[in-house]
Design a protein around this motif. Structure first.
Motif, PDB file in Angstrom:
ATOM      1  N   ILE A  86     -67.495 -35.691   7.570  1.00 20.45           N
ATOM      2  CA  ILE A  86     -67.025 -34.795   8.632  1.00 20.45           C
ATOM      3  C   ILE A  86     -66.548 -33.482   8.018  1.00 20.45           C
ATOM      4  CG2 ILE A  86     -65.466 -34.545  10.588  1.00 20.45           C
ATOM      5  CD1 ILE A  86     -65.285 -37.522  10.778  1.00 20.45           C
ATOM      6  N   ILE A 139     -55.845 -30.708   7.981  1.00 13.64           N
ATOM      7  CA  ILE A 139     -57.052 -30.858   7.151  1.00 13.64           C
ATOM      8  C   ILE A 139     -57.835 -29.553   7.140  1.00 13.64           C
ATOM      9  CG2 ILE A 139     -59.300 -32.023   7.049  1.00 13.64           C
ATOM     10  CD1 ILE A 139     -57.840 -34.580   8.061  1.00 13.64           C
ATOM     11  N   LEU A 140     -57.927 -28.931   8.330  1.00 13.10           N
ATOM     12  CA  LEU A 140     -58.673 -27.674   8.444  1.00 13.10           C
ATOM     13  C   LEU A 140     -57.982 -26.533   7.708  1.00 13.10           C
ATOM     14  CD1 LEU A 140     -60.825 -25.806   9.705  1.00 13.10           C
ATOM     15  CD2 LEU A 140     -59.368 -25.654  11.732  1.00 13.10           C
ATOM     16  N   VAL A 157     -59.905 -35.735   2.725  1.00 20.42           N
ATOM     17  CA  VAL A 157     -59.368 -37.071   2.964  1.00 20.42           C
ATOM     18  C   VAL A 157     -60.555 -38.026   2.937  1.00 20.42           C
ATOM     19  CG1 VAL A 157     -57.992 -38.523   4.497  1.00 20.42           C
ATOM     20  CG2 VAL A 157     -57.640 -36.041   4.478  1.00 20.42           C
ATOM     21  N   ASP A 194     -64.748 -20.852   0.628  1.00 21.75           N
ATOM     22  CA  ASP A 194     -64.516 -21.851  -0.425  1.00 21.75           C
ATOM     23  C   ASP A 194     -65.758 -22.048  -1.295  1.00 21.75           C
ATOM     24  OD1 ASP A 194     -62.126 -22.174   0.896  1.00 21.75           O
ATOM     25  OD2 ASP A 194     -62.611 -24.139   1.752  1.00 21.75           O
ATOM     26  N   HIS A 209     -57.554 -26.957   3.915  1.00 17.76           N
ATOM     27  CA  HIS A 209     -58.773 -27.281   3.138  1.00 17.76           C
ATOM     28  C   HIS A 209     -58.628 -28.635   2.459  1.00 17.76           C
ATOM     29  CE1 HIS A 209     -59.678 -22.744   2.884  1.00 17.76           C
ATOM     30  NE2 HIS A 209     -58.411 -22.804   3.198  1.00 17.76           N
ATOM     31  N   LEU A 210     -58.092 -29.613   3.170  1.00 17.64           N
ATOM     32  CA  LEU A 210     -57.854 -30.925   2.576  1.00 17.64           C
ATOM     33  C   LEU A 210     -59.141 -31.741   2.532  1.00 17.64           C
ATOM     34  CD1 LEU A 210     -54.570 -31.913   4.461  1.00 17.64           C
ATOM     35  CD2 LEU A 210     -54.811 -30.629   2.308  1.00 17.64           C
ATOM     36  N   PHE A 229     -64.290 -35.018  19.720  1.00 10.86           N
ATOM     37  CA  PHE A 229     -63.899 -35.805  18.536  1.00 10.86           C
ATOM     38  C   PHE A 229     -63.553 -37.239  18.938  1.00 10.86           C
ATOM     39  CE2 PHE A 229     -60.712 -36.992  15.198  1.00 10.86           C
ATOM     40  CZ  PHE A 229     -61.571 -36.940  14.115  1.00 10.86           C
ATOM     41  N   VAL A 280     -64.985 -30.087   8.447  1.00 10.95           N
ATOM     42  CA  VAL A 280     -64.120 -29.560   9.513  1.00 10.95           C
ATOM     43  C   VAL A 280     -63.972 -28.061   9.301  1.00 10.95           C
ATOM     44  CG1 VAL A 280     -61.877 -29.728  10.645  1.00 10.95           C
ATOM     45  CG2 VAL A 280     -62.849 -31.753   9.527  1.00 10.95           C
ATOM     46  N   CYS A 281     -64.601 -27.272  10.166  1.00  7.93           N
ATOM     47  CA  CYS A 281     -64.512 -25.819   9.998  1.00  7.93           C
ATOM     48  C   CYS A 281     -63.834 -25.164  11.177  1.00  7.93           C
ATOM     49  CB  CYS A 281     -65.885 -25.217   9.772  1.00  7.93           C
ATOM     50  SG  CYS A 281     -66.846 -25.022  11.274  1.00  7.93           S
ATOM     51  N   GLY A 282     -63.486 -25.936  12.208  1.00  5.21           N
ATOM     52  CA  GLY A 282     -62.815 -25.331  13.342  1.00  5.21           C
ATOM     53  C   GLY A 282     -62.344 -26.385  14.319  1.00  5.21           C
ATOM     54  N   LEU A 283     -61.392 -26.010  15.153  1.00  4.61           N
ATOM     55  CA  LEU A 283     -60.835 -26.935  16.156  1.00  4.61           C
ATOM     56  C   LEU A 283     -60.529 -26.129  17.407  1.00  4.61           C
ATOM     57  CD1 LEU A 283     -58.399 -28.882  13.796  1.00  4.61           C
ATOM     58  CD2 LEU A 283     -60.430 -29.842  14.887  1.00  4.61           C
ATOM     59  N   THR A 314     -65.464 -39.462   4.853  1.00  2.93           N
ATOM     60  CA  THR A 314     -64.994 -38.265   4.166  1.00  2.93           C
ATOM     61  C   THR A 314     -64.727 -37.208   5.223  1.00  2.93           C
ATOM     62  OG1 THR A 314     -66.281 -38.724   2.174  1.00  2.93           O
ATOM     63  CG2 THR A 314     -65.575 -36.448   2.510  1.00  2.93           C
ATOM     64  N   VAL A 315     -63.486 -36.732   5.283  1.00  5.19           N
ATOM     65  CA  VAL A 315     -63.095 -35.681   6.217  1.00  5.19           C
ATOM     66  C   VAL A 315     -62.597 -34.520   5.365  1.00  5.19           C
ATOM     67  CG1 VAL A 315     -61.690 -35.076   8.210  1.00  5.19           C
ATOM     68  CG2 VAL A 315     -62.356 -37.469   7.846  1.00  5.19           C
ATOM     69  N   ARG A 316     -63.236 -33.389   5.502  1.00  5.13           N
ATOM     70  CA  ARG A 316     -62.881 -32.278   4.607  1.00  5.13           C
ATOM     71  C   ARG A 316     -62.849 -30.961   5.349  1.00  5.13           C
ATOM     72  NH1 ARG A 316     -65.824 -30.737  -1.130  1.00  5.13           N
ATOM     73  NH2 ARG A 316     -64.703 -28.791  -1.456  1.00  5.13           N
ATOM     74  N   GLY A 317     -61.708 -30.300   5.269  1.00  9.38           N
ATOM     75  CA  GLY A 317     -61.560 -28.987   5.871  1.00  9.38           C
ATOM     76  C   GLY A 317     -62.041 -27.906   4.922  1.00  9.38           C
ATOM     77  N   PHE A 318     -62.653 -26.876   5.479  1.00  2.00           N
ATOM     78  CA  PHE A 318     -63.167 -25.808   4.610  1.00  2.00           C
ATOM     79  C   PHE A 318     -63.326 -24.524   5.409  1.00  2.00           C
ATOM     80  CE2 PHE A 318     -67.631 -24.956   5.823  1.00  2.00           C
ATOM     81  CZ  PHE A 318     -67.785 -25.924   6.803  1.00  2.00           C
ATOM     82  N   ILE A 319     -63.379 -23.422   4.696  1.00  2.00           N
ATOM     83  CA  ILE A 319     -63.947 -22.201   5.261  1.00  2.00           C
ATOM     84  C   ILE A 319     -65.060 -21.783   4.319  1.00  2.00           C
ATOM     85  CG2 ILE A 319     -61.868 -21.460   6.469  1.00  2.00           C
ATOM     86  CD1 ILE A 319     -61.382 -19.446   4.246  1.00  2.00           C
ATOM     87  N   GLU A 348     -67.481 -30.739  12.537  1.00  2.00           N
ATOM     88  CA  GLU A 348     -66.357 -30.558  13.464  1.00  2.00           C
ATOM     89  C   GLU A 348     -65.972 -29.096  13.601  1.00  2.00           C
ATOM     90  OE1 GLU A 348     -64.734 -30.986  15.940  1.00  2.00           O
ATOM     91  OE2 GLU A 348     -63.194 -32.523  15.576  1.00  2.00           O
TER      92      GLU A 348
END
Lengths: 342, 342
Positions: free
Chosen positions: B246, A274-275, A281, B288, A278-279, B233, B248-251, B280-285, B226
């Motif tokens: 959520i 996801i990270l 869900v 974007d 850039h998904l 988590f 999500v920019c890093g893990l 809603t779970v969304r990965g991004f930098i 996140e």
């Protein structure tokens, strides 16, 4: 129901909470007196009952979309119903309505909660339970609000011969995207390809299904409309493009699960996908976007009238066959939208 | 770098791809001749180098946000740099700019790619690498575009003393939400609560952390920003409200992972939570949403000038200490934004 006694309501209640796959013993048929409508209410004779995957969730005690059906309560369900007695000024005997009548021959409903009167001259009444009702609306809003397929993008959907999946694929095509449908068996595959116009139709039971999916999506996957989970999801994730969108409206492959599958634990892996890709869900039910319902009725009404959206129904005769039909639906044995004729 | 030879570029290259946690041996210091700017380019003397968790991802060969750093290549990184020679009409010797100078004392850059000239009279130069730069912008767009905290909602963020987390909590407060911050150790907790104004600050190392988090979020969690993953988590998911978001920019808890954790496989469980709670779970930098950068500079500039957003920096002296500082950052040993003074 043969030889129905018009002074009785025949109903199916939840007899026990299933562990895993439901069985016939989890349901019980009851004969009770007809309910009597109060002021502002109508008495309904349910004509068609919708069967849908979400019903499995309602049979559990745990938290789901909505509160569970309690033991001894009538099973929940959408119906096409006829008004046979009215104490509400807006409804007359003989009116056909979309209702939440449940698994029973009769029901009482508040007139103000009956939002939609049906006209059999426009489209067949049963479509109000399928393509022109909740499942069709689920497909519509999932794409409109989350999936947002762009021309040339690839949209993948499983359970693709069912009422949600079939509509997803056809709307995606109308919007200029490629549609890849997944279903079980050769007959469904042929239907997707030949009757519904999917670009590719795959059988998830094929031993090399993941390879077939990869070959069917040479440019990756931009929208995966998730309604099943399981092995299909496993095959989809590695093919997702950056910025792919995953509307999640169902996970039928998991509804009968009683334990988590064995490891390793792929939850951190999913989060990392996801990270880094850039998904998006997003879980939803159609009601989250109920403001779009009038727009859906207008647009889908036009598509149906023009023959641009097709649909298929599996009609089951008799309320007493509803439990078996729901069990079959959860196994993927149905072909199209399952409707019980009462 | 002490006794720096002004005719040499000192740089740190990736010597080996780490397995798990990086070690000093994965980096190598090199001395090479100064690069020479071509037409339209400038020669930069890097003054401050930003260290950020994403750098761990670049050290891997696999797919991540961006292409990996190759073995023998200079480690990637944002810098505050001084123009010491210019062959571009828009820049003059002595100009301070935000650049992507990397782990080295000098760099050549195309003038047209240098988007931001810095003015030390407005805010300290180093903030361009932290609260007023990429990490602050990450916090800003993650909340603006995905988290969307509403007044009275609960926002939870981990690594909350770091430059992203600290900014997330403070923006959430400015927007009327409750901010719950998670960090390691009592000093960071006190800083979050007393200096940054978080409503609650928790130590993720506490044995009863999950219980503490539950107590800190009596109305559940509406936004979980996140940036760490792992045990935080795990504790967050059961507390998420319906319709929670959520970003999500890093893990960072997983960046050093070399294998998946043991089972059971919670991926289907996570998907079912996404479904039934309408998550809603969304990965991004941050890139974007780069169109929001001018708006961010304006709004954050005002907040900084008014003292409404505070920040803390850990300044490390000398390029040769950058590898050790990055390793520490990945362990959570830093307190605030890590900047290397060159």
């Amino acid at each position: 129901m043969t030889a129905h006694d018009a002074t009785q309501n025949v109903r199916i209640v939840l007899a026990a909470r299933p562990r895993g796959e439901p069985t016939a013993d989890d349901f019980r048929v009851e004969h009770v007196p007809l309910p009597v409508p109060g002021e502002g209410q109508v008495l309904l004779r349910n004509r068609y009952l919708s069967l849908d995957p979400y019903m499995r969730g309602r049979m559990n005690a745990g938290r789901s979309y909505a509160k569970p059906v309690e033991i001894g309560e009538v099973m929940d369900g959408g119906t096409v119903s006829e008004v046979i007695d009215s104490r509400h000024p807006d409804f007359r005997t003989g009116d056909m309505v979309l209702a939440h009548g449940g698994w029973q021959t009769h029901a009482v409903a508040d007139g103000r909660l009956l939002k939609r009167r049906l006209d059999a001259r426009a489209v067949p009444l049963t479509t109000a339970l399928g393509v022109y009702g909740m499942p069709g609306f689920t497909a519509y809003v999932g794409l409109h609000e989350i999936g947002k397929p762009q021309p040339g993008e690839t949209v993948v959907v499983a359970a693709a011969s069912g009422p949600v999946g079939a509509t997803v694929g056809q709307i995606a095509k109308l919007q200029g995207a490629r549609a890849v449908g997944i279903a079980g068996g050769e007959a469904k595959r042929a239907h997707l390809r030949d009757a519904l116009g999917f670009d590719v139709a795959l059988d998830h039971r094929a031993p090399d299904f993941a390879d077939q999916l990869r070959a069917a999506c040479p440019d990756g996957i931009d929208v995966y409309f998730e309604n099943v989970g399981g092995a299909v999801f496993d095959a989809v994730v590695p093919l997702l493009n950056d910025f792919a969108r995953i509307p999640v409206c169902g996970l039928v492959a998991h509804y009968n699960d009683t334990t988590l599958p064995p490891g390793p634990d792929r939850m951190p892996w999913l989060m990392s996908q996801i990270l880094t890709r850039h998904l998006t869900v997003r879980g939803f039910i159609q009601h989250d976007f109920i403001a779009l319902y009038p727009q859906f009725l207008r647009e889908m009404g036009g598509w149906l009238a023009d023959g641009k959206i097709r649909y298929r129904e599996d009609v089951v005769e008799g309320l007493e066959n509803a439990p078996r039909a729901l069990i079959g639906l959860l196994r993927g044995e149905n072909f199209g939208k399952v409707v019980v004729k009462l």
